[in-house]
Design a protein around this motif. Structure first.
Motif, PDB file in Angstrom:
ATOM      1  N   THR A 167       0.841  -1.194   0.000  1.00  0.00           N
ATOM      2  CA  THR A 167       0.000   0.000   0.000  1.00  0.00           C
ATOM      3  C   THR A 167       0.876   1.245   0.000  1.00  0.00           C
ATOM      4  O   THR A 167       2.007   1.233   0.475  1.00  0.00           O
ATOM      5  CB  THR A 167      -0.938   0.044   1.220  1.00  0.00           C
ATOM      6  N   ASP A 175       6.155   1.892  -3.510  1.00  0.00           N
ATOM      7  CA  ASP A 175       5.993   1.309  -4.833  1.00  0.00           C
ATOM      8  C   ASP A 175       6.111   2.393  -5.900  1.00  0.00           C
ATOM      9  O   ASP A 175       5.329   3.349  -5.912  1.00  0.00           O
ATOM     10  CB  ASP A 175       4.633   0.619  -4.953  1.00  0.00           C
ATOM     11  N   LEU A 178       2.804   2.978  -8.112  1.00  0.00           N
ATOM     12  CA  LEU A 178       1.764   3.662  -7.348  1.00  0.00           C
ATOM     13  C   LEU A 178       2.155   5.108  -7.055  1.00  0.00           C
ATOM     14  O   LEU A 178       1.318   6.013  -7.119  1.00  0.00           O
ATOM     15  CB  LEU A 178       1.484   2.917  -6.047  1.00  0.00           C
ATOM     16  N   ILE A 182      -0.250   8.181  -8.151  1.00  0.00           N
ATOM     17  CA  ILE A 182      -0.856   9.046  -7.145  1.00  0.00           C
ATOM     18  C   ILE A 182      -0.365  10.480  -7.268  1.00  0.00           C
ATOM     19  O   ILE A 182      -1.150  11.433  -7.205  1.00  0.00           O
ATOM     20  CB  ILE A 182      -0.555   8.500  -5.731  1.00  0.00           C
ATOM     21  N   GLY A 189      -3.001   4.186  -2.628  1.00  0.00           N
ATOM     22  CA  GLY A 189      -2.682   3.162  -3.620  1.00  0.00           C
ATOM     23  C   GLY A 189      -2.485   1.788  -3.011  1.00  0.00           C
ATOM     24  O   GLY A 189      -2.064   1.652  -1.860  1.00  0.00           O
ATOM     25  N   TRP A 190      -2.796   0.781  -3.818  1.00  0.00           N
ATOM     26  CA  TRP A 190      -2.697  -0.609  -3.356  1.00  0.00           C
ATOM     27  C   TRP A 190      -2.295  -1.495  -4.535  1.00  0.00           C
ATOM     28  O   TRP A 190      -2.930  -1.473  -5.592  1.00  0.00           O
ATOM     29  CB  TRP A 190      -4.053  -1.030  -2.803  1.00  0.00           C
ATOM     30  N   LYS A 191      -1.222  -2.246  -4.352  1.00  0.00           N
ATOM     31  CA  LYS A 191      -0.785  -3.235  -5.339  1.00  0.00           C
ATOM     32  C   LYS A 191      -1.017  -4.614  -4.754  1.00  0.00           C
ATOM     33  O   LYS A 191      -0.633  -4.892  -3.618  1.00  0.00           O
ATOM     34  CB  LYS A 191       0.697  -3.050  -5.659  1.00  0.00           C
ATOM     35  N   TYR A 260      -2.809  -2.815  -9.799  1.00  0.00           N
ATOM     36  CA  TYR A 260      -2.547  -1.545  -9.128  1.00  0.00           C
ATOM     37  C   TYR A 260      -3.863  -0.787  -9.020  1.00  0.00           C
ATOM     38  O   TYR A 260      -4.520  -0.514 -10.026  1.00  0.00           O
ATOM     39  CB  TYR A 260      -1.555  -0.707  -9.932  1.00  0.00           C
ATOM     40  N   VAL A 262      -5.825   2.631  -7.420  1.00  0.00           N
ATOM     41  CA  VAL A 262      -5.688   3.969  -6.844  1.00  0.00           C
ATOM     42  C   VAL A 262      -7.078   4.464  -6.465  1.00  0.00           C
ATOM     43  O   VAL A 262      -7.997   4.462  -7.290  1.00  0.00           O
ATOM     44  CB  VAL A 262      -5.029   4.943  -7.842  1.00  0.00           C
TER      45      VAL A 262
END
Length: 327
Positions: A167, A175, A178, A182, A189-191, A260, A262
């Motif tokens: 995250t 990351d 991300l 962003i 953000g989250w991968k 990914y 967002v």
């Protein structure tokens, strides 16, 4: 039969009873999808038969739902399905209206619009030709989003034991993809690696998986901003509520790809509701491919001493957290 309006009755899944006895937006969307699937079955075009006989996967690629009333865990909803696509449309489109009984009266608890495509399934040998009238809804691929060149290299996939992935929020910028997505936006953000149980036909993530994803990224965002759902429930007696959700599939996400996501807060309305956008991407051949976009309108409700429910006015700490002032 497919072009004729119909109705079905269904109860929500018990899993969706997460807070009090009202159902969350995801399971109300599930009911709308289930009503459309039942409409196909009634027309002699059951999803399993479409796959086995014609080599076609039925995919919902758009769902837009407004929620004027709550849905109770014990409600038996009546769902009216009306085909609304025109002769020139290349997607089937259905309006779904859900009603429930309240004090002896029928009230509308949800209104949805869904769009459907029939995706040619690779490796499936069709036994029959596609029925007349369905050909225009058949596609070789769901969406053809335009890839965007990346200016950074993706990070390696985290160890599978790391749980919910990577995250990027207030305290972490780990990351590079991300970080680039962003920028300076009021976003989170989250991968995350897409597991097989979020997918269907052994191939790709359907709309139900993206609805789960939307709910999950909201949960992670709120925790990142200090508004953890359990803490807000315990300390303020605020129950999260959704009044509108929308989701569009732009391209396909394959099983076990890195996704990914967002989540961007767009607007806070009169300190009562806030609107947010979810954008999903995968990286293929060094380029960023948009795969889905969605919007959701959130707020909180609390129960008054007389037992009635009312929308909560956000306090200053909540407004600061939602606006990103604490980032």
């Amino acid at each position: 039969m497919l072009e004729t309006s119909g109705s079905t009755r269904s109860r929500p899944g018990y899993e969706g009873c997460t807070v009090s006895t009202s159902l969350g937006f995801r399971h109300i969307n599930y009911l709308a999808e289930a009503a459309v699937l039942e409409h196909f079955r009634s027309a002699g075009l059951a999803p399993g038969m479409l796959y086995d006989e014609f080599g076609l996967g039925l995919d919902v690629v758009h769902i837009d739902t407004r929620l004027p009333k709550n849905l109770h865990v014990d409600d038996l909803a009546t769902l009216f399905v009306k085909p609304v696509h025109t002769p020139d449309d290349t997607r089937m489109r259905f309006d779904v209206t859900s009603t429930v009984s309240r004090a002896g009266r029928s009230v509308t608890n949800a209104r949805s619009t869904l769009e459907v495509l029939l995706r040619v399934e690779p490796g499936v040998d069709a036994r029959s030709t596609v029925p007349a009238g369905l050909e225009r809804f058949v596609t070789e691929r769901l969406g053809t989003a335009e890839p965007v060149e990346l200016t950074v290299d993706p990070a390696s996939r985290p160890d599978l034991g790391s749980g919910r992935g990577t995250t990027v929020g207030r305290d972490s910028r780990r990351d590079p993809v991300l970080n680039e997505l962003i920028g300076e936006n009021n976003a989170f953000g989250w991968k995350w690696r897409v597991p097989y149980f979020y997918c269907h036909f052994g191939d790709r993530m359907p709309v139900s998986g993206f609805l789960r994803l939307l709910e999950e990224v909201v949960d992670l965002f709120l925790a990142d901003r200090g508004l953890d759902v359990k803490r807000v429930l315990d300390e303020r007696h605020w129950i999260p509520v959704v009044t509108h959700s929308r989701l569009d599939l732009l391209d396909e996400v394959r099983m076990e790809e890195d996704l990914y996501t967002v989540y961007t807060v767009e607007e806070v309305f009169k300190s009562l509701l806030y609107t947010s956008r979810m954008d999903c991407y995968v990286v293929r051949d060094g380029r960023l491919v948009p795969t889905a976009t969605g919007r959701i309108t959130h707020g909180y409700m609390t129960q008054r001493s007389d037992g009635t429910w009312e929308l909560v006015t956000f306090d200053e700490p909540t407004l600061r957290a939602l606006s990103g002032e604490n980032r």
